[in-house]
Each structure stands twice: as structure tokens, then as C-alpha cells.
Design a protein around this motif. Structure first.
Motif, short mmCIF file in Angstrom:
data_model
loop_
_atom_site.label_atom_id
_atom_site.label_comp_id
_atom_site.label_asym_id
_atom_site.label_seq_id
_atom_site.Cartn_x
_atom_site.Cartn_y
_atom_site.Cartn_z
N TRP A 101 3.34 -30.10 -29.97
CA TRP A 101 4.02 -31.32 -29.51
C TRP A 101 3.20 -31.99 -28.42
N GLU A 102 2.71 -31.21 -27.47
CA GLU A 102 1.91 -31.80 -26.40
C GLU A 102 0.59 -32.33 -26.94
N ILE A 148 3.95 -22.62 -20.16
CA ILE A 148 5.07 -22.67 -21.10
C ILE A 148 5.98 -21.50 -20.79
N ASP A 201 4.30 -24.10 -30.96
CA ASP A 201 5.09 -25.27 -31.32
C ASP A 201 5.13 -26.26 -30.17
N ASP A 202 5.26 -25.73 -28.94
CA ASP A 202 5.21 -26.60 -27.75
C ASP A 202 3.83 -27.23 -27.59
N ALA A 242 6.61 -19.83 -30.82
CA ALA A 242 7.34 -20.79 -29.99
C ALA A 242 6.40 -21.54 -29.07
N ALA A 243 5.45 -20.82 -28.46
CA ALA A 243 4.52 -21.45 -27.52
C ALA A 243 3.64 -22.48 -28.23
N ALA A 280 1.63 -18.86 -21.84
CA ALA A 280 3.01 -18.70 -22.29
C ALA A 280 3.62 -17.52 -21.56
#
Length: 350
Positions: free
Chosen positions: A56-57, A35, A52-53, A49-50, A13
Motif C-alpha cells: 500500500w505504501e 510497521i 500488504d502494508d 500482513a507487513a 515489522a
């Protein structure tokens, strides 16, 4: 790290860096997932935030995984949620061969264990210094009765040498954020790190919330990493003083059992003022002012801290939580001269 991470997917990140690190990463380590955050969100919001990404992945990866046989899935760490575990790993940590698998196996052995850390020693070119424990985690994190954090292997500024005395596995109060393996479902259930902390004590707050939610936090002494420490803010920086004192008050206010909160909070405020006056007498005026700002900003956001306390209610008394010293570490260290974890009375340790 890439050579020793046991089949894990590596994400980096980037917290809106201004140097050429992103280009260097893409060129030298194309296998790493990048990220890029648009702004510098600090340690806590940046990780939230990282991840959360990553979540999703991970859900996309899981869709592909379901089409493969168990044998084909191998060491891919995914379940129906996505990635089963996250590792929060600072960029100033050197990992060692086999460092990750024992921790993963520990979490897999007991669904109540939500987080763990390895042994943390100092990173140094000097072989003798590499045998010393490091401030951020050492041999597992503890709290005293007033919520002051310390570690096996480190009481205040006194560091022990690793002689195998903490090669065990045990429940602790908190695991270091410098190298933290956490169950993904528990992370998202509790909302990750406390974003308003920015940095410092955020992992203690997370681990305390995990315990209040019925989970356990463990230390695994059979695996070791090396940490530089102080790379973001040196301990002499007034900004670090501010964050430690502000977050320290928020930490105990958010997580202390209702029956114990008044006494703990009053004692913490009184000791903070003693520390502030001591710094003033020593000529450390910027640090004195940092403590005053910390208290003022804690009070200004009291309604927010109260709401967070209601969101994640403190359910456990100090005597019911793992890794708590039923006494004052300040008194034990400065008044009684106890400089090593082994010198603390056994009957006061849980």
C-alpha cells in the motif's frame, strides 16, 4: 544494514513485541519505517500482513515517482505496481557491503527469475567459524526426490567450509527465508507465505509454488551475509520438531505432481514413523509426541491442504524442477556415507 542496503527503503515489522524495541527503534533509527502488528502473527502471517502494508505504501510512493524524471528516480525500487522487489531479512542476519545490488541485477536480467538468495555463512565472533556455511540456505537450497530439503554446503548436520566452491550463480529449488529477495508481483500473485505454516519450510513452499507457476528461483554466490540461526526455536525444541514434520507433510502434499504424490507421501509417512520410533528409543519422548501431533494435525486439516493444492496446482514433475536430487538424501547420507554435496552423483542432480 542501513549502511549497506544500497538505497532501499527499510521497514521493520514489529510482531507485537513486549520489550522496549519499538521505542528504541524510533529513537535510534528514525529513518526506518515501522510497521506495528497488533498481535504476534508468527513468521508467515506476520510477513504477509507487513508486506500488504508495504504494498500500500509502495503504491503511494509510486504516485510521487511518476512526477519525477528517470534521472531523479535513481535507486528508488518502484515500478507501476509499487515496490518492485521485497527483501525478507531476519533480524539475526548481518549484511555486508554490496550484498544487495548483485541480486537485484540478477532479477532485472531475467523476468522469469522471481526470487534469489545470497551465500549464507555462520555469524560468529570466531573467524574460523565465520567461514562455515550456515544451515538456513548455505550455498542454495535443494530437495531430494521425497521433498526433503538440504543445501549445497550443508547435508543434515554436516557443514562445509566456504572455500569458494559455491561462488557461482544457478537455479535452485528454494532460497532461504532468512535473506530472500523476491519479485513483488510474484509474491502477491501467489499470496505470499503459507500462513498456516506459522514458521519453518515456508520459503520452500513459496519457492516450489513459484516454480509450478513458471518462475525460477536462483542462488547468487557473489554476495554473502552472516546468519546467527536458531534464534526463534532451537533445533532441540519439540515445537520445532512439530512444525518441521507437520509442514513437511503439507509441503509435499500441496506441491508434488499428481503422478508422483502417492509414492512420495507414503514414503514420507513411513520415514517419519521411523524417525519417531528412533527418538522414542533414544528417550526423546517430547519429540516423539511432537511427530504424532504433527501427523494428526496434518490429517485434521486435509481439506484445507487439498483446497490450497487446487488453488496452486502442481504442474512440474521432480525431473522438470531445478534443484532436485533424483535420489534419497537419507540413503545417500546415512547408508552411503556421502557427507558433502560434491559427493552426490552428478547424474542425479538437476
Amino acid at each position: 544494514m542501513l549502511a549497506h542496503s544500497d538505497g532501499a527503503t527499510i521497514f521493520v515489522a514489529d510482531n507485537a513485541s513486549s520489550d522496549d524495541s519499538v521505542a528504541l527503534l524510533a529513537q535510534e533509527f528514525p529513518q526506518v519505517r515501522l510497521i506495528q502488528l497488533a498481535d504476534n502473527l508468527g513468521f508467515c502471517r506476520g510477513y504477509n500482513a507487513a508486506l500488504d502494508d508495504v504494498r500500500w505504501e509502495g503504491s503511494l510512493v509510486n504516485q510521487l515517482q511518476q512526477k519525477r524524471t528517470p534521472k531523479e528516480r535513481g535507486l528508488d525500487w518502484v515500478d507501476t505496481f509499487g515496490f518492485a522487489y521485497y527483501v525478507l531479512l531476519n533480524s539475526d542476519v548481518e549484511v555486508t557491503p554490496g550484498w544487495l545490488r548483485p541480486q537485484r541485477e540478477l532479477l532485472e536480467s531475467n523476468p522469469r527469475i522471481a526470487a534469489c538468495q545470497p551465500k549464507i555463512r555462520q555469524y560468529s565472533e570466531n573467524p574460523e567459524e565465520r567461514q562455515q556455511f550456515e544451515y538456513a540456505g548455505a550455498g542454495g537450497g535443494y530437495l531430494d526426490e521425497l521433498g526433503y530439503p538440504f543445501c549445497r554446503g550443508r547435508l543434515f548436520d554436516t557443514l562445509e567450509t566456504d572455500a569458494g566452491q559455491y561462488d557461482d550463480q544457478r537455479p535452485v529449488a528454494w532460497a532461504t527465508g532468512a535473506c530472500l529477495l523476491v519479485r513483488a508481483t510474484a509474491w502477491h500473485e501467489l499470496g505470499g507465505l503459507e500462513s498456516t505454516f506459522f514458521a519453518h519450510m515456508e520459503e520452500i513452499d513459496l519457492c516450489w509454488r513459484l516454480q509450478n507457476a513458471g518462475y525460477e528461483v536462483w542462488y547468487h554466490g557473489g554476495t554473502t551475509v552472516f546468519h546467527v540461526g536458531g534464534g526463534t526455536l532451537h533445533k532441540s525444541n519439540p515445537r520445532k520438531t512439530y512444525l518441521n514434520f507437520r509442514n513437511g507433510l503439507a509441503l509435499v502434499y500441496k506441491n508434488t505432481h499428481p503422478a508422483e504424490l502417492p509414492a512420495v507421501l507414503i514414503s514420507r509417512v513411513a520415514l517419519d514413523w521411523v524417525a519417531a520410533l528412533r527418538l522414542l528409543l533414544q528417550g526423546a519422548t517430547p519429540d516423539f509426541r511432537a511427530i504424532l501431533r504433527a501427523h494428526w494435525h496434518f490429517l485434521k486439516r486435509l481439506s484445507y491442504w487439498r483446497a490450497r493444492r487446487r488453488q496452486f496446482p502442481p504442474r512440474l514433475r521432480a525431473a522438470e524442477r531445478a534443484g532436485v536430487y533424483q535420489g534419497s538424501l537419507v540413503w545417500a547420507y546415512f547408508a552411503q556415507g556421502r557427507r558433502r554435496f560434491s559427493e552426490l552423483p552428478d547424474h542425479l542432480l538437476r
